[in-house]
Design an enzyme around this catalytic site. Structure first.
Site, PDB file in Angstrom:
ATOM      1  CG  HIS A  43      -2.155  -0.776   1.074  1.00 27.44           C
ATOM      2  ND1 HIS A  43      -3.299  -0.285   0.488  1.00 27.44           N
ATOM      3  CD2 HIS A  43      -2.433  -2.053   1.396  1.00 27.44           C
ATOM      4  CE1 HIS A  43      -4.228  -1.220   0.484  1.00 27.44           C
ATOM      5  NE2 HIS A  43      -3.726  -2.313   1.032  1.00 27.44           N
ATOM      6  CE  LYS A  54      -6.445  14.184  -0.376  1.00 31.68           C
ATOM      7  NZ  LYS A  54      -6.367  12.927  -1.110  1.00 31.68           N
ATOM      8  NE  ARG A  55      -5.010  10.360   9.714  1.00 31.55           N
ATOM      9  CZ  ARG A  55      -4.893   9.507  10.728  1.00 31.55           C
ATOM     10  NH1 ARG A  55      -5.838   8.600  10.946  1.00 31.55           N
ATOM     11  NH2 ARG A  55      -3.868   9.564  11.538  1.00 31.55           N
ATOM     12  CE  LYS A  93      -3.141  10.983   2.691  1.00 29.14           C
ATOM     13  NZ  LYS A  93      -3.922  10.401   1.575  1.00 29.14           N
ATOM     14  CB  THR A 127     -10.200   5.386  -2.301  1.00 27.61           C
ATOM     15  OG1 THR A 127      -9.919   5.678  -0.928  1.00 27.61           O
ATOM     16  CG2 THR A 127      -9.540   4.079  -2.691  1.00 27.61           C
ATOM     17  CE  LYS A 143     -13.793   7.106  -0.378  1.00 25.20           C
ATOM     18  NZ  LYS A 143     -13.258   7.387   0.977  1.00 25.20           N
TER      19      LYS A 143
HETATM   20  C1  LIG Z   1     -11.952   7.588   1.299  1.00 32.40           C
HETATM   21  C2  LIG Z   1     -11.515   7.917   2.672  1.00 32.40           C
HETATM   22  C3  LIG Z   1     -10.166   8.131   2.939  1.00 32.40           C
HETATM   23  C4  LIG Z   1      -9.095   8.064   1.868  1.00 32.40           C
HETATM   24  O1  LIG Z   1      -8.987   9.326   1.270  1.00 32.40           O
HETATM   25  P1  LIG Z   1      -7.728   9.701   0.357  1.00 32.40           P
HETATM   26  O2  LIG Z   1      -8.119  11.046  -0.185  1.00 32.40           O
HETATM   27  O3  LIG Z   1      -7.639   8.667  -0.701  1.00 32.40           O
HETATM   28  O4  LIG Z   1      -6.545   9.765   1.240  1.00 32.40           O
HETATM   29  C5  LIG Z   1      -9.798   8.457   4.227  1.00 32.40           C
HETATM   30  N1  LIG Z   1     -10.709   8.565   5.206  1.00 32.40           N
HETATM   31  C6  LIG Z   1     -12.025   8.376   4.979  1.00 32.40           C
HETATM   32  C7  LIG Z   1     -12.984   8.524   6.105  1.00 32.40           C
HETATM   33  C8  LIG Z   1     -12.471   8.035   3.717  1.00 32.40           C
HETATM   34  O5  LIG Z   1     -13.778   7.831   3.506  1.00 32.40           O
END
Ligand SMILES: *Cc1c(COP(=O)(O)O)cnc(C)c1O
Length: 847
Positions: free
Chosen positions: A371, A562-563, A568, A670, A674
């Site tokens: 990952h 995101k985190r 990032k 991911t 979304k």
């Molecule tokens: C989809 C999702 C992530 C991953 O987000 P990235 O932008 O790909 O880092 C992290 N936390 C939650 C709650 C998510 O739904």
């Protein structure tokens, strides 16, 4: 006479699993009374939520039993997905939708004087993951069930999930997530499948009756693992799979023994040791802490799961010949990689197999998903710790390594460097076990999670392994479930899509392509725009309630959730915000497209730079939002406590999706999918799955900026000097100077010196190198937004071309190319599902 089991079944199917409105109303009233122990005069909203959850659960259990029976009778091959995290999100609406019960329940509630909306907020979100990795595991479970694949997810029932984030004075504050406080109606404890897990002690060798050399592990402590099953229904089918989470308990016999020996404190300490194991999720994303408890957690859930898998297998077999044909075990990252040594131990020591036979079975059973390329994220455990906690596993790892290095030596005679690089043991001041190497050597397949990521795994991260075993490596681009991330989170958009192209997209996301036929239809576009507007309006109200900030619904909703992590690059986004601020200040009448820049995300509690990034964002927000010169043209918001539920609310409200990681650092992402699936356009680098999203939606519908992964590497090689960018770019220099002078932190002018120092002197993630390209690209975004007709067109095309990113596609590829498993359809006998066609849920509200 009629026999009792038959009578029982008639009752079960009618009253407890019936799906007519009448049956559901009766079940709600029954559950309120007999499970919550209340009647209408005392029941509160939470009681009604529980009564509803149990009503749904009964229907799940019925299908779960049928599913388990079918798997057992057909002795099917099963996928076992081992993951330290499952970020499943709230289950009530998801379960209603997947079971086809949304409509009748809605009606039953209404006729009982209740509303679904008011009950939804009663559900605690199980925060059993940090971010993308845990959420991926959850999307995979949904797709596995929907594709009718026999599967069990195995993980840990953390008593405390990811912390709740509050913002105080602009800083992140963590609060414990006591999610089980009021009980969890979705889980079924299975104390009868409890297993023992050993820790510590030493090993002894002996010769068995047939003269074989054998090893016995004499542990110091024994812990018990109890499984809790969460049913996972597929969408539009009868399959209900299981997520089996392990909770740790002290062994009672052990306590009793020590207790009687008179050492009360030691007995209590041992109990505490055991129960600590599943106490709390480590809140680190991409940076393992290397703590002993973490290794205990990993071994605990892996040992429980493998013992369970073997128990299930042995119900139908009396030797292990067929084990790899009946079990496909997937390692989600290296967290469960100890499973390679544990399966060997179980086969050798508990089931008395011979080494070569056991090793062959092990390698044909496991597969490993990588990952991350971040070197700090690669798990290594000190050999000393390993030996103390898992002495038998250390021996097995040394033995695996011995054989493995012989193979390497044979293939590459006299290449000492290669042996050093590939060894399972890293030499050095403190010897370490390399978990990624163990996972790779013990698996038949290793996969990356996006095309670019897999290439980098093969050419850089695991180059030597790829050279040795090129056929072992595969790519599986991540995906997301369209049920949660479109149908559930954006019902109005789902409804519009269904009205135009039917509902087959829910099981075959490529169907969305049919939307392209409507891209030039002005009426369709107008409705598309209205839906986005409504989602933005709802989110604006949420921001008003939670942040007290009024935002303009017609501004660009520019969202990065995101985190928080340096790679990032939330700080790059903040540098752009300050740049816009400076432009308006320099020219107060500037005609710019209004923007609302929204951030959200948790920082690991011990990650200093990530916490500073939050403070930077909130500090910039304080200045920008309170400057009258902005006149509504720029707003900055940090929404606290990002979670699956908040994501479901935020992704549909975005115009612009920020996917701005340094190229080569984000394995897939991911969140990017979304946003796009909900009609946001992406500003992004050529990183992770962004590359493939851009390929699918078309370069003209994607805002690309920044260095490529290759350019990042080259620039590093040449000797990257961030200070040169600072010196040669006046706008950038102004931004940095303001941060350094305390413009955004007047009470503490040196507050951001650590960020400045990092940017000017190291800039590991090359923010300064990408700054100008990013700012220019953002200008293109603004210009494009002015032509809102065309923006809508691009938005529609983004959604229409997202088919590839369904996790159904990802899972179908794993099934075919890694697991070699087939679907099994589940018959419910006399009982049939009431659902006929798509039922669109209502627009979700977030309190
Ligand atoms: C989809 C999702 C992530 C991953 O987000 P990235 O932008 O790909 O880092 C992290 N936390 C939650 C709650 C998510 O739904």
């Amino acid at each position: 006479m009629n026999t009792q089991p038959n009578d029982l079944r008639v009752y079960v199917e009618d009253d407890r699993t019936g799906t007519t409105v009448e049956a559901l109303k009766r079940a709600l009233a029954d559950n309120l009374y007999y499970i919550q122990g209340k009647d209408e005069s005392f029941a509160n909203l939470y009681d009604y939520y529980m009564a509803l959850a149990y009503t749904v659960r009964d229907r799940l259990v019925h299908r779960r039993i049928k599913t388990a029976q079918a798997y057992y009778e057909k002795d099917t091959k099963v996928v076992y997905y081992l993951s330290a995290e499952f970020l499943i999100g709230r289950l009530l609406i998801n379960n209603l939708i997947n079971l086809g019960l949304y409509e009748p329940i809605n009606q039953a509630l209404q006729e009982s004087g209740l509303s679904l909306d008011s009950l939804i907020e009663g559900e605690e979100e199980p925060g059993l993951g940090n971010g993308g990795l845990g959420r991926l595991a959850a999307c995979f479970l949904d797709s596995l069930a929907t594709l009718e694949i026999p599967a069990i997810g195995y993980g840990i029932r953390y008593e405390f999930g990811i912390f709740d984030q509050e913002i105080r004075d602009g800083w992140q504050v963590e609060r414990p997530d006591n999610w089980l406080r009021f009980g969890n109606p979705w889980e079924i404890p299975r104390p009868d499948y409890m297993v023992e897990v050993k820790f510590g002690g030493h090993t002894e060798s002996y010769t068995d009756a047939s003269g074989q050399y054998r090893v016995r592990w004499m542990p110091r402590i024994t812990v018990y693992g109890t499984p809790y099953d969460i049913p996972i229904p597929g969408y539009g089918c009868n399959t209900v799979n299981t997520l089996r989470l392990w909770a740790a308990r002290a062994g009672q016999d052990f306590d009793f023994h020590v207790f009687n020996a008179g050492d009360y404190t030691q007995a209590v300490a041992a109990k505490t040791f055991s129960e600590n194991i599943s106490k709390v999720l480590y809140p680190n994303d991409h940076t393992p802490q290397g703590r002993e408890l973490r290794l205990q957690q990993q071994y605990f859930f892996v040992s429980c799961s493998l013992q369970d898998i073997i128990r299930l297998y042995l119900r139908k077999h009396n030797n292990f010949d067929a084990f790899p044909d009946k079990a496909a075990i997937q390692l989600n990252d290296t967290h469960p990689a100890i499973g390679v040594a544990e399966l060997m131990r179980l086969l050798l020591d508990e089931h008395q197999l011979e080494w070569d036979y056991a090793w062959d079975i092990t390698r044909r059973t496991f597969a490993y998903t990588n990952h991350t390329l971040l070197s700090e994220a690669l798990e290594r455990w000190p050999v000393s710790l390993f030996g103390r906690l898992l002495p038998r596993h250390l021996e097995i790892i040394y033995a695996i390594n011995h054989e493995f290095l012989m193979e390497v030596r044979q293939r590459y005679p006299s290449d000492a460097g290669k042996l050093m690089r590939m060894s399972l043991i890293e030499e050095g001041e403190e010897k370490q076990v390399r978990m990624a190497h163990l996972a790779c050597v013990g698996s038949h397949t290793v996969n990356g999670v996006a095309a670019l990521h897999t290439e980098l795994v093969k050419k850089e991260l695991m180059r030597d392994f790829y050279e040795l075993w090129p056929q072992k490596f595969q790519s599986k681009t991540n995906g997301i479930t369209p049920r949660r991330w479109l149908l559930m989170s954006n019902p109005p958009l789902a409804e519009l899509i269904t009205e135009k192209i039917g509902d087959r997209w829910l099981k075959d996301l490529d169907e969305l392509r049919k939307l392209e036929a409507f891209v030039d239809d002005p009426q369709f576009r107008a409705r598309w725009r209205q839906i986005k507007h409504d989602r933005k309006f709802s989110f604006a109200q949420y921001i008003q309630r939670h942040n007290g900030i009024e935002v303009d619904v017609n501004s660009i909703f520019d969202i990065q959730i995101k985190r928080i992590h340096e790679y990032k690059r939330q700080i790059l986004n903040a540098l752009h915000v300050i740049t816009l601020y400076n432009r308006i200040k320099a020219n107060p009448d500037l005609e710019i497209v209004p923007r609302t820049v929204i951030f959200g995300g948790k920082a690991a509690p011990g990650y200093f730079m990530a916490k500073m990034a939050i403070k930077l964002i909130t500090s910039v927000a304080d200045v920008v939002n309170n400057d009258p010169d902005m006149r509504g043209r720029l707003k900055v918001v940090f929404v606290s406590n990002y979670s699956v539920s908040l994501g479901q609310f935020a992704y549909p409200a975005a115009d612009l999706s920020e996917q701005i990681s340094t190229a080569g650092k984000e394995a897939s992402g991911t969140g990017n999918m979304k946003f796009s699936l909900n009609g946001a356009l992406t500003i992004g680098t050529l990183d992770g799955a962004n590359v493939e999203i851009r390929e699918e939606v078309g370069a003209e519908n994607f805002f690309l900026f920044g260095l490529t992964a290759q350019e990042v590497t080259d620039l590093k090689m040449q000797g990257y000097r961030p200070i040169d960018y600072y010196n040669s770019n006046p706008a950038l220099k102004q931004v940095i100077d303001q941060l350094a002078s305390g413009f955004f932190s007047p009470k503490e002018p040196t507050l951001f010196m650590s960020i400045i120092d990092s940017l000017l002197n190291h800039d590991e993630y090359m923010l300064l190198a990408d700054y100008q390209s990013y700012v220019d690209c953002q200008e293109q975004v603004s210009q494009a937004f002015r032509d809102y007709e065309n923006w809508t067109r691009m938005s529609i095309l983004n959604v229409a071309r997202m088919g590839k990113f369904s996790s159904d596609r990802t899972i179908a590829e794993y099934c075919r190319e890694i697991w070699n498993v087939e679907p099994v359809s589940i018959e419910l006998g006399t009982y049939s599902q009431s659902d006929a066609g798509l039922k669109i849920p209502k627009v979700p509200e977030l309190a």
